[in-house]
Design a protein around this motif. Structure first.
Motif, short mmCIF file in Angstrom:
data_model
loop_
_atom_site.label_atom_id
_atom_site.label_comp_id
_atom_site.label_asym_id
_atom_site.label_seq_id
_atom_site.Cartn_x
_atom_site.Cartn_y
_atom_site.Cartn_z
N UNK A 26 0.86 -1.18 0.00
CA UNK A 26 0.00 0.00 0.00
C UNK A 26 0.90 1.23 0.00
N UNK A 27 0.61 2.17 -0.89
CA UNK A 27 1.34 3.43 -0.95
C UNK A 27 0.35 4.57 -0.75
N UNK A 28 0.58 5.35 0.30
CA UNK A 28 -0.27 6.51 0.60
C UNK A 28 0.52 7.76 0.23
N UNK A 29 -0.10 8.65 -0.54
CA UNK A 29 0.61 9.80 -1.09
C UNK A 29 -0.21 11.07 -0.91
N UNK A 30 0.47 12.15 -0.59
CA UNK A 30 -0.14 13.48 -0.68
C UNK A 30 0.55 14.18 -1.84
N UNK A 31 -0.23 14.47 -2.87
CA UNK A 31 0.34 15.09 -4.06
C UNK A 31 0.37 16.60 -3.89
N UNK A 32 1.39 17.21 -4.42
CA UNK A 32 1.57 18.65 -4.32
C UNK A 32 0.93 19.35 -5.51
N UNK A 33 -0.37 19.17 -5.64
CA UNK A 33 -1.07 19.78 -6.77
C UNK A 33 -1.62 21.14 -6.38
N UNK A 34 -1.95 21.91 -7.39
CA UNK A 34 -2.55 23.21 -7.14
C UNK A 34 -4.00 23.05 -6.67
N UNK A 64 -5.14 13.60 -1.98
CA UNK A 64 -4.74 12.49 -1.12
C UNK A 64 -4.96 11.22 -1.94
N UNK A 65 -3.91 10.44 -2.14
CA UNK A 65 -4.03 9.27 -3.00
C UNK A 65 -3.59 8.01 -2.28
N UNK A 66 -4.31 6.94 -2.50
CA UNK A 66 -3.96 5.62 -1.97
C UNK A 66 -3.91 4.66 -3.14
#
Length: 111
Positions: A39-47, A53-55
């Motif tokens: 499992x990879x949990x990511x917070x993307x630095x989008x505008x 918040x992505x899983x």
């Protein structure tokens, strides 16, 4: 079952780790031949603020690899959506593995 939970641009807290683990129990309840889960949990630095918040998850089961990803404004909601997608994939994979032709084999034995 090997379970790996990692975070990208965020720290995986014990609360978040236990939440993901309890949600993934649903998948192992439906299909017990799960070998490996990443499992990879990511917070993307989008505008854009929503859906950053992505899983995502890779599951290696006996016979194939399954992958799903989900994005949401809330990480817990993204995990919920991810587990729903994976659950559908696992159930579909399990249905494919089961032999649906056992009735025909029984008839041949009686002839």
């Amino acid at each position: 079952m090997n379970l790996t939970i990692s975070g990208h641009h965020l720290e995986v807290t014990p609360a978040l780790r236990s939440y993901v683990t309890t949600k993934l129990d649903r998948i192992t309840r439906h299909f017990d031949q799960v070998v490996d889960v990443k499992v990879l949990l990511t917070i993307e630095k989008q505008k854009e603020k929503e859906k950053r918040q992505r899983a995502e998850c890779n599951i290696h089961v006996k016979g194939c690899d399954l992958f799903a990803e989900s994005s949401h404004a809330d990480l817990y909601a993204a995990v919920d959506e991810l587990v729903d997608k994976l659950d559908r994939q696992v159930v579909r994979h399990k249905d494919r593995l089961q032999d649906h032709h056992h009735e025909a084999a029984k008839r041949e034995l009686h002839v």
